[in-house]
Design an enzyme around this catalytic site. Structure first.
Site, PDB file in Angstrom:
ATOM      1  N   TYR A  71      43.046  33.808  14.545  1.00  0.00           N
ATOM      2  CA  TYR A  71      44.469  33.575  14.685  1.00  0.00           C
ATOM      3  C   TYR A  71      44.837  34.430  15.673  1.00  0.00           C
ATOM      4  CZ  TYR A  71      46.659  29.365  13.836  1.00  0.00           C
ATOM      5  OH  TYR A  71      46.992  28.053  13.840  1.00  0.00           O
ATOM      6  N   GLU A  73      47.986  34.415  17.908  1.00  0.00           N
ATOM      7  CA  GLU A  73      49.462  34.154  18.492  1.00  0.00           C
ATOM      8  C   GLU A  73      49.950  35.400  19.317  1.00  0.00           C
ATOM      9  OE1 GLU A  73      52.164  32.493  15.481  1.00  0.00           O
ATOM     10  OE2 GLU A  73      51.048  30.670  15.602  1.00  0.00           O
ATOM     11  N   ASP A 217      48.975  20.979  40.968  1.00  0.00           N
ATOM     12  CA  ASP A 217      48.071  20.513  39.690  1.00  0.00           C
ATOM     13  C   ASP A 217      46.746  20.226  40.224  1.00  0.00           C
ATOM     14  OD1 ASP A 217      46.782  19.407  37.554  1.00  0.00           O
ATOM     15  OD2 ASP A 217      48.377  18.027  37.060  1.00  0.00           O
ATOM     16  N   THR A 243      43.188  22.225  34.656  1.00  0.00           N
ATOM     17  CA  THR A 243      42.219  22.180  33.785  1.00  0.00           C
ATOM     18  C   THR A 243      40.999  23.113  34.312  1.00  0.00           C
ATOM     19  OG1 THR A 243      40.889  20.301  34.746  1.00  0.00           O
ATOM     20  CG2 THR A 243      42.632  19.692  33.243  1.00  0.00           C
ATOM     21  N   LYS A 246      36.834  20.380  34.755  1.00  0.00           N
ATOM     22  CA  LYS A 246      36.445  19.518  35.763  1.00  0.00           C
ATOM     23  C   LYS A 246      35.413  20.416  36.690  1.00  0.00           C
ATOM     24  CE  LYS A 246      40.327  16.788  34.394  1.00  0.00           C
ATOM     25  NZ  LYS A 246      41.633  16.123  34.910  1.00  0.00           N
ATOM     26  N   ARG A 252      36.627  22.786  27.963  1.00  0.00           N
ATOM     27  CA  ARG A 252      37.792  21.958  27.835  1.00  0.00           C
ATOM     28  C   ARG A 252      38.999  22.803  27.590  1.00  0.00           C
ATOM     29  NH1 ARG A 252      36.080  16.950  28.551  1.00  0.00           N
ATOM     30  NH2 ARG A 252      38.031  16.268  28.881  1.00  0.00           N
TER      31      ARG A 252
HETATM   32  C1  LIG Z   1      42.892  15.595  34.057  1.00  0.00           C
HETATM   33  C2  LIG Z   1      44.115  15.995  34.474  1.00  0.00           C
HETATM   34  C3  LIG Z   1      45.204  16.454  33.882  1.00  0.00           C
HETATM   35  C4  LIG Z   1      45.230  16.570  32.256  1.00  0.00           C
HETATM   36  O1  LIG Z   1      44.216  17.227  31.628  1.00  0.00           O
HETATM   37  P1  LIG Z   1      43.814  16.753  30.388  1.00  0.00           P
HETATM   38  O2  LIG Z   1      42.910  17.998  30.164  1.00  0.00           O
HETATM   39  O3  LIG Z   1      42.914  15.663  30.241  1.00  0.00           O
HETATM   40  O4  LIG Z   1      45.048  16.772  29.329  1.00  0.00           O
HETATM   41  C5  LIG Z   1      46.572  16.767  34.301  1.00  0.00           C
HETATM   42  N1  LIG Z   1      46.265  16.492  35.510  1.00  0.00           N
HETATM   43  C6  LIG Z   1      45.543  16.214  36.424  1.00  0.00           C
HETATM   44  C7  LIG Z   1      45.908  16.075  38.038  1.00  0.00           C
HETATM   45  C8  LIG Z   1      44.420  15.885  35.983  1.00  0.00           C
HETATM   46  O5  LIG Z   1      43.361  15.411  36.992  1.00  0.00           O
END
Ligand SMILES: *Cc1c(COP(=O)(O)O)cnc(C)c1O
Length: 437
Positions: A71, A73, A217, A243, A246, A252
């Site tokens: 933990y 925090e 994003d 993220t 990807k 993740r």
């Molecule tokens: C995949 C994605 C997210 C969310 O990611 P999670 O890990 O699935 O919550 C947010 N914004 C965009 C543009 C994404 O492609």
């Protein structure tokens, strides 16, 4: 006879073949069998979901370490728990590597995933009820950019921009007009089904004009940006959300990056604003992935992802497929199946039976419903990570075409034949992180 509910005895393995997950197999054979089946599936199939990938064995190992037991925090040097001698260094490594790879002044590596990362951006820069401007979900945006069914659309006033009907490209006149009229606190750019380069400079100019915080994003394209295969949002965006799982090919998880001036607001929003203890095993794996992303070979990977997507798009166009925006600049291709008379869901399920994993997706101005839309979304990160090159993309397009035709005719046998062909080819490209047969 074992009573129902008691674990079945484990089948003894020949000594020459080590059990892949020995402790798991012994403790929970049922679950171990499911993991094994998933390994087989990921090994045998052609995975074309653009948000998925194969992490390296090193990233995979990092996620399975005892860092998971801690933990922590707070942030490095200012924790609410003792015993952080190693964890602080792990998190600092991840932060410093993120700053170096993306060329940013500040990085927070604690968000649990992309959606919580975006929610932290709202918490940092807006109040409930404030207006936010984002790309509409059916046009390629993400749920968390203020779409109605999302908490972000319920607790904030989401205003949405789209794409032009003629080009399927973002209409910056529309974005500017909406920004001037609605005066959003936050503007989101980036999306989940955007096959073209995001013009961060154009968004930055509009955000500055209306005094909005621009959140780029880059969840889908972070790996392309890290590898120099897509322009960077630095210095146009105030905050970058991504993220890590990807195209970036990490565990993740997620990161929020920003200028130094926004560092405090971002950190406060993630903890204590939104989350408790960070997932230290994930942080470690993010650090490993970022080290990989800094290597020259990652540039080759990122450019190969784009080259493969372009080659796949060309091969699909040659077979008479309609592609949203006419092609791709990145890792993603959005196929409009309207002219093929096969709904996206029917095609996606047929492709799955043929060993080709995609997802059905809306296309801009889709006349069909979101749970039964007109398109399928495909991407090349996973196949690139397995080493397939542009020379294989005509074959991939052929398989897609044959599967769609088989779906139209209800020809199950053809799908089975394709599944065998796919598994044969994939066996020649062992997947990173998976046990080899
Ligand atoms: C995949 C994605 C997210 C969310 O990611 P999670 O890990 O699935 O919550 C947010 N914004 C965009 C543009 C994404 O492609």
């Amino acid at each position: 006879m074992p009573q129902s509910g008691t674990p079945q005895p484990v089948t003894p393995q020949p000594l020459s073949q080590p059990v892949p997950h020995p402790a798991l197999s012994a403790a929970d054979p049922e679950l171990a069998a499911l993991v094994g089946a998933e390994e087989q599936l990921q090994s045998d199939t052609l995975r074309l979901i653009p948000s998925e990938n194969y992490v390296s064995a090193a990233v995979l190992e990092a996620t399975g370490t005892v860092l998971q037991n801690k933990y922590s925090e707070g942030y490095a040097g200012r924790r609410y728990y003792e015993g952080q001698q190693n964890i602080d260094r792990v998190e600092t490594l991840a932060v410093e590597r993120a700053k170096a790879v993306f060329g940013v002044e500040h990085a927070n590596v604690q968000p649990y995933s992309g959606s919580p990362a975006n929610l932290a951006a709202y918490l940092a820069f807006a109040e409930p009820g404030d207006t936010v401007l984002g790309m509409a979900l059916p046009m390629g945006g993400h749920l968390t950019h203020g779409w109605g069914v999302s908490a972000t659309g319920k607790w904030f006033r989401g205003v949405q921009y789209g794409v032009r009907p003629d080009t399927a490209l973002i209409d910056f006149d529309e974005v500017r007009d909406l920004a001037r009229k609605e005066r959003p606190k936050i503007i989101f750019c980036g999306g989940t089904a955007v096959p073209r380069t995001i013009d961060f400079a154009a968004f930055g100019e509009i955000a500055r004009e209306v005094d909005a915080v621009l959140v780029a994003d880059i969840a889908h394209i972070a790996g392309l940006i890290a590898g120099g295969a897509h322009p960077s949002p630095v210095p146009h965006a105030d905050v970058i959300s991504t993220t890590t799982h990807k195209t970036l090919r990490g565990p993740r998880g997620a990161m929020l990056m920003s200028r130094a001036s926004h560092a405090k607001a971002v950190d406060k929003a993630v903890f204590p604003g939104l989350q408790g203890g960070p997932h230290n095993h994930t942080t470690a794996a993010i650090a490993v992935a970022l080290r990989e992303a800094a290597a020259p070979s990652f540039r080759d990977y990122a450019h190969a992802v784009v080259a493969n997507a372009k080659a796949l798009a060309e091969a699909l166009l040659a077979r008479g497929y309609d592609l949203v925006s006419g092609g791709t600049d990145n890792h993603l291709v959005l196929i409009d199946l309207t002219s093929k008379d096969v709904p996206g869901k029917v095609a996606a399920k047929a492709l799955d039976r043929a060993g080709i994993v995609v997802n059905y997706n809306t296309v801009p101005f889709d006349p069909r419903k979101p749970f039964d839309p007109s398109g399928i979304r495909i991407g090349t990160p996973s196949l690139t990570s397995r080493g397939l090159g542009t020379d294989r993309m005509p074959l991939v397009a052929e398989w897609i075409d044959r599967s769609v035709q088989a779906a139209a005719k209800g020809d199950e046998e053809a799908l089975t034949v394709i599944r065998t062909e796919v598994a044969e080819l994939m066996a020649a490209y062992p997947a990173p992180g998976l046990p080899t047969a």
